[in-house]
Design a protein around this motif. Structure first.
Motif, mmCIF file in Angstrom:
data_model
loop_
_atom_site.group_PDB
_atom_site.id
_atom_site.type_symbol
_atom_site.label_atom_id
_atom_site.label_comp_id
_atom_site.label_asym_id
_atom_site.label_seq_id
_atom_site.Cartn_x
_atom_site.Cartn_y
_atom_site.Cartn_z
ATOM 1 N N ALA A 1 0.817 -1.214 0.000
ATOM 2 C CA ALA A 1 0.000 0.000 0.000
ATOM 3 C C ALA A 1 0.853 1.266 0.000
ATOM 4 O O ALA A 1 0.336 2.353 -0.267
ATOM 5 N N TYR A 2 2.145 1.103 0.271
ATOM 6 C CA TYR A 2 3.040 2.264 0.364
ATOM 7 C C TYR A 2 4.271 2.035 -0.504
ATOM 8 O O TYR A 2 5.343 1.669 0.002
ATOM 9 N N PRO A 3 4.182 2.249 -1.807
ATOM 10 C CA PRO A 3 5.322 1.997 -2.694
ATOM 11 C C PRO A 3 6.382 3.089 -2.642
ATOM 12 O O PRO A 3 7.530 2.842 -3.025
ATOM 13 N N ARG A 4 6.014 4.288 -2.201
ATOM 14 C CA ARG A 4 6.960 5.414 -2.209
ATOM 15 C C ARG A 4 7.625 5.566 -0.854
ATOM 16 O O ARG A 4 7.108 5.144 0.176
ATOM 17 N N ARG A 5 8.819 6.208 -0.885
ATOM 18 C CA ARG A 5 9.567 6.519 0.322
ATOM 19 C C ARG A 5 10.071 7.955 0.229
ATOM 20 O O ARG A 5 10.341 8.471 -0.868
ATOM 21 N N VAL A 6 10.265 8.578 1.372
ATOM 22 C CA VAL A 6 10.833 9.928 1.412
ATOM 23 C C VAL A 6 12.215 9.947 0.776
ATOM 24 O O VAL A 6 12.558 10.852 0.014
ATOM 25 N N VAL A 7 13.034 8.927 1.050
ATOM 26 C CA VAL A 7 14.408 8.912 0.557
ATOM 27 C C VAL A 7 14.495 8.747 -0.954
ATOM 28 O O VAL A 7 15.576 8.901 -1.527
#
Length: 237
Positions: free
Chosen positions: A181-187
Motif C-alpha cells: 500500500a506504500y510503494p513510495r519513500r521519502v528517501v
C-alpha cells in the motif's frame, strides 16, 4: 519546534498521507507530544484529517491530556497514523510507548518518529536518549518479539541546517503484509541525509557515513589547530 522537524514531517505527510487524503480517505492521525512550541506538526499536515494532539499537560495544540504517558486513550486498531517528533528522547521508557503505538494502529497504520541523533542536553523534564541509524530496525524487532508484525519502511539521519539538530527519522508500518500500500519513500526524492535505510533493502545503507556533522567539525577544528601549531613552530624556529 526546530525548522528541520517541520520539514521532515511535511515530507512524511507528502509521501504517505496526502495521497490517501486526495483519494477521499478520512484518516485519523494522533500526534504524541503535540504542544505547540514555535510551531506544530499540525501546521504542515494536509487538510481534512481527524487530527488529535495528545500531551501530558493542557496547552495550545493539545486536544487530549494523558493520565499516563504510556497509555493512549484509543481503541485497538483505530488510528491511521501516529506522529512523534522531538519527544522520544524525553521518554524514560520509550520502548513501552512504541508498543502502545502499535496497539492503536490499524494494520495499514503508520508511525512517524523523529528523535535527535545529537544536539544539546535539554530536560523536558528529563533528557534520556539519542537515536542512531540502527534504532528503527531495533524498535521494529522489539515490536515483532512482542507479537506484532511491525516493519521499518525507511529511516535516515537528516543533515543539520541552521541549528544543532540532526533528526533521526523513521517510518514504521504496523503490519508488514500491507507494505504494498506504500510503494513510495521519502528517501526516493530527498537526499540531504546520512545512513538511510529503505524497505525492502534494509541491509544496505544509503549515503553511508561513519561520522556525524558535529564529529566532522570537531575533527576539522583539531586538524586546523594542529596545522597552526606546526606553522607557528616553523615560523619561530
Amino acid at each position: 519546534m526546530h525548522a528541520t522537524a517541520l520539514k521532515n514531517a511535511r515530507r512524511f505527510f507528502d509521501v504517505y498521507v496526502t495521497p490517501r487524503v486526495q483519494a477521499g480517505e478520512r484518516l485519523r492521525v494522533v500526534e504524541i507530544g503535540a504542544r505547540n512550541v514555535n510551531g506544530s506538526l499540525r501546521d504542515v499536515a494536509p487538510q481534512g484529517l481527524d487530527y488529535v494532539g495528545v500531551d501530558l499537560e493542557a496547552a495550545p495544540g493539545v486536544d487530549v491530556v494523558l493520565d499516563d504517558p504510556y497509555v493512549l486513550p484509543f481503541e485497538d486498531g483505530s488510528v491511521d497514523a501516529v506522529l512523534s517528533s522531538s519527544c522520544f528522547e524525553h521518554s524514560e521508557f520509550f520502548w513501552q510507548s512504541f508498543l502502545e503505538i502499535q496497539r492503536v494502529l490499524k494494520p495499514t497504520g503508520l508511525f512517524y518518529l523523529n528523535a535527535p541523533s545529537g544536539g544539546e542536553f535539554h530536560r523536558y523534564p528529563v533528557d534520556c536518549w539519542r537515536f542512531y541509524p540502527d534504532s528503527g530496525m531495533a524498535l521494529a524487532r522489539w515490536a515483532r518479539s512482542r507479537g506484532y508484525a511491525t516493519v521499518l519502511l525507511e529511516s535516515y539521519t537528516g543533515e543539520q541546517e541552521d541549528d544543532i539538530w540532526a533528526d533521526q527519522v523513521a517510518v514504521f508500518l504496523r503490519d508488514e503484509a500491507q507494505v504494498a500500500a506504500y510503494p513510495r519513500r521519502v528517501v526516493d526524492s530527498f537526499s540531504r541525509f546520512r545512513n538511510g535505510l529503505r524497505h525492502p533493502q534494509l541491509d544496505q545503507l544509503l549515503n553511508p557515513q561513519r561520522w556525524n556533522q558535529d564529529q566532522e567539525r570537531a575533527w576539522l577544528w583539531r586538524a586546523t589547530l594542529r596545522l597552526r601549531r606546526r606553522l607557528w613552530r616553523l615560523w619561530s624556529a
